[in-house]
Design a protein around this motif. Sequence first.
Motif, PDB file in Angstrom:
ATOM      1  N   PRO A 190       0.817  -1.223   0.000  1.00  0.00           N
ATOM      2  CA  PRO A 190       0.000   0.000   0.000  1.00  0.00           C
ATOM      3  C   PRO A 190       0.844   1.265   0.000  1.00  0.00           C
ATOM      4  CG  PRO A 190      -0.039  -1.038   2.159  1.00  0.00           C
ATOM      5  CD  PRO A 190       0.656  -1.997   1.244  1.00  0.00           C
ATOM      6  N   ALA A 191       0.277   2.309  -0.562  1.00  0.00           N
ATOM      7  CA  ALA A 191       0.892   3.636  -0.554  1.00  0.00           C
ATOM      8  C   ALA A 191       0.085   4.550   0.357  1.00  0.00           C
ATOM      9  CB  ALA A 191       0.947   4.211  -1.967  1.00  0.00           C
ATOM     10  N   PHE A 192       0.779   5.515   0.947  1.00  0.00           N
ATOM     11  CA  PHE A 192       0.158   6.548   1.774  1.00  0.00           C
ATOM     12  C   PHE A 192       0.693   7.894   1.318  1.00  0.00           C
ATOM     13  CE2 PHE A 192      -0.119   2.711   4.173  1.00  0.00           C
ATOM     14  CZ  PHE A 192      -1.281   2.810   4.922  1.00  0.00           C
ATOM     15  N   CYS A 193       0.032   8.956   1.727  1.00  0.00           N
ATOM     16  CA  CYS A 193       0.559  10.290   1.418  1.00  0.00           C
ATOM     17  C   CYS A 193       0.514  11.176   2.649  1.00  0.00           C
ATOM     18  CB  CYS A 193      -0.169  10.937   0.246  1.00  0.00           C
ATOM     19  SG  CYS A 193      -1.935  11.207   0.475  1.00  0.00           S
ATOM     20  N   ALA A 194       1.521  12.022   2.753  1.00  0.00           N
ATOM     21  CA  ALA A 194       1.617  12.997   3.840  1.00  0.00           C
ATOM     22  C   ALA A 194       1.726  14.372   3.203  1.00  0.00           C
ATOM     23  CB  ALA A 194       2.835  12.716   4.707  1.00  0.00           C
ATOM     24  N   THR A 195       0.680  15.169   3.362  1.00  0.00           N
ATOM     25  CA  THR A 195       0.616  16.472   2.703  1.00  0.00           C
ATOM     26  C   THR A 195       0.926  17.584   3.691  1.00  0.00           C
ATOM     27  OG1 THR A 195      -1.152  15.573   1.318  1.00  0.00           O
ATOM     28  CG2 THR A 195      -0.772  17.949   1.210  1.00  0.00           C
ATOM     29  N   ALA A 196       2.027  18.297   3.426  1.00  0.00           N
ATOM     30  CA  ALA A 196       2.392  19.444   4.265  1.00  0.00           C
ATOM     31  C   ALA A 196       1.560  20.650   3.859  1.00  0.00           C
ATOM     32  CB  ALA A 196       3.876  19.754   4.108  1.00  0.00           C
ATOM     33  N   THR A 197       0.871  21.232   4.823  1.00  0.00           N
ATOM     34  CA  THR A 197       0.103  22.458   4.592  1.00  0.00           C
ATOM     35  C   THR A 197       0.583  23.520   5.571  1.00  0.00           C
ATOM     36  OG1 THR A 197      -1.681  21.988   6.171  1.00  0.00           O
ATOM     37  CG2 THR A 197      -1.894  21.051   3.953  1.00  0.00           C
ATOM     38  N   TYR A 198       0.271  24.781   5.260  1.00  0.00           N
ATOM     39  CA  TYR A 198       0.752  25.888   6.082  1.00  0.00           C
ATOM     40  C   TYR A 198      -0.405  26.793   6.471  1.00  0.00           C
ATOM     41  CZ  TYR A 198       5.264  24.133   4.745  1.00  0.00           C
ATOM     42  OH  TYR A 198       6.340  23.308   4.571  1.00  0.00           O
ATOM     43  N   GLN A 199      -0.496  27.030   7.786  1.00  0.00           N
ATOM     44  CA  GLN A 199      -1.591  27.847   8.299  1.00  0.00           C
ATOM     45  C   GLN A 199      -1.060  28.927   9.235  1.00  0.00           C
ATOM     46  OE1 GLN A 199      -4.884  25.410   9.625  1.00  0.00           O
ATOM     47  NE2 GLN A 199      -4.514  23.905   8.005  1.00  0.00           N
ATOM     48  N   ARG A 200      -1.746  30.059   9.213  1.00  0.00           N
ATOM     49  CA  ARG A 200      -1.277  31.237   9.948  1.00  0.00           C
ATOM     50  C   ARG A 200      -1.146  30.957  11.443  1.00  0.00           C
ATOM     51  NH1 ARG A 200      -4.860  33.464   6.202  1.00  0.00           N
ATOM     52  NH2 ARG A 200      -3.894  34.989   4.785  1.00  0.00           N
ATOM     53  N   ARG A 201      -0.130  31.629  12.029  1.00  0.00           N
ATOM     54  CA  ARG A 201       0.014  31.650  13.487  1.00  0.00           C
ATOM     55  C   ARG A 201      -0.124  33.096  13.962  1.00  0.00           C
ATOM     56  NH1 ARG A 201       5.084  27.963  15.291  1.00  0.00           N
ATOM     57  NH2 ARG A 201       6.017  28.540  13.279  1.00  0.00           N
ATOM     58  N   ARG A 202      -0.790  33.280  15.052  1.00  0.00           N
ATOM     59  CA  ARG A 202      -1.156  34.618  15.490  1.00  0.00           C
ATOM     60  C   ARG A 202       0.053  35.509  15.774  1.00  0.00           C
ATOM     61  NH1 ARG A 202      -5.624  35.055  20.066  1.00  0.00           N
ATOM     62  NH2 ARG A 202      -6.789  34.167  18.321  1.00  0.00           N
TER      63      ARG A 202
END
Length: 261
Positions: A190-202
């Motif tokens: 099986p294959a998996f995916c890890a998606t890096a996302t970026y969200q604001r920090r106060r």
Amino acid sequence: MSREKEKQVFYYRSFTDDFVLSQNQDFALPEDYVWVKTGFFYRLWSGFLYAVATVFAFFYGKLALGLKIVRNADLRKFKDTGVVLYGNHTQPMGDVFTPILLCRPKRGYTIASTANLGIPVIGKILPPLGALPLADDVHGMSRLLAAVRTRLEQKATVIVFPEAHVWPWYTEIRPFPASAFSFPVDANVPAFCATATYQRRRHRKKPRLIVYLDGPFYPDESLPKIKRKAALRDAVHAQMVERSKLSDCRYIEYLPAEETS
């Protein structure tokens, strides 16, 4: 000055442009390079380094990147098989250590650019940490493929960054070659995916890194092998594109080079 005005802008001509170069970009593997070392003391050293890197990865992820991992898949359920984990390549240092946390409790082995092994000091410890460097010739590639098969047979995780080139803080998903999906297709794992996302920090300029782990994705055995790779690529890429939409800011702006004219 607003954050928008302070934002860095990188211009690219193709998705294979390099924005991060190692200190020894032309480093080449010796002809007698061994991808899987089995000596007792080497394995002891490797295990010690991996344990230290796991602790470092935790603190570096939390303190430097604000790392949060959202596990929509549980690798603990796949203890009886090797798996291949795909990720988008957006952190020069983080992409060395974050997979260690993603793979737990499995051991991770990362397909890596040979140039990384030429980095002073750090390059020496990458192989015992699990780096599987790309080869420059057919003979070396056959030995790399054999090493990947060995690690999958050992029920480990093989990590692949199919975008190949690091684009720091990039919030979209670049194209993947179908050939990058040979590993799960050939080994029927099986294959998996890890998606890096970026969200604001106060209270910080740099955004927070949130990684979404998804899967499993299985090769479609009803298709010819070459079509299995493309189908698996399409499925993983589509999932990562959907996850990437969860990014809500851009720390670095990437624009086509023609926009400079």
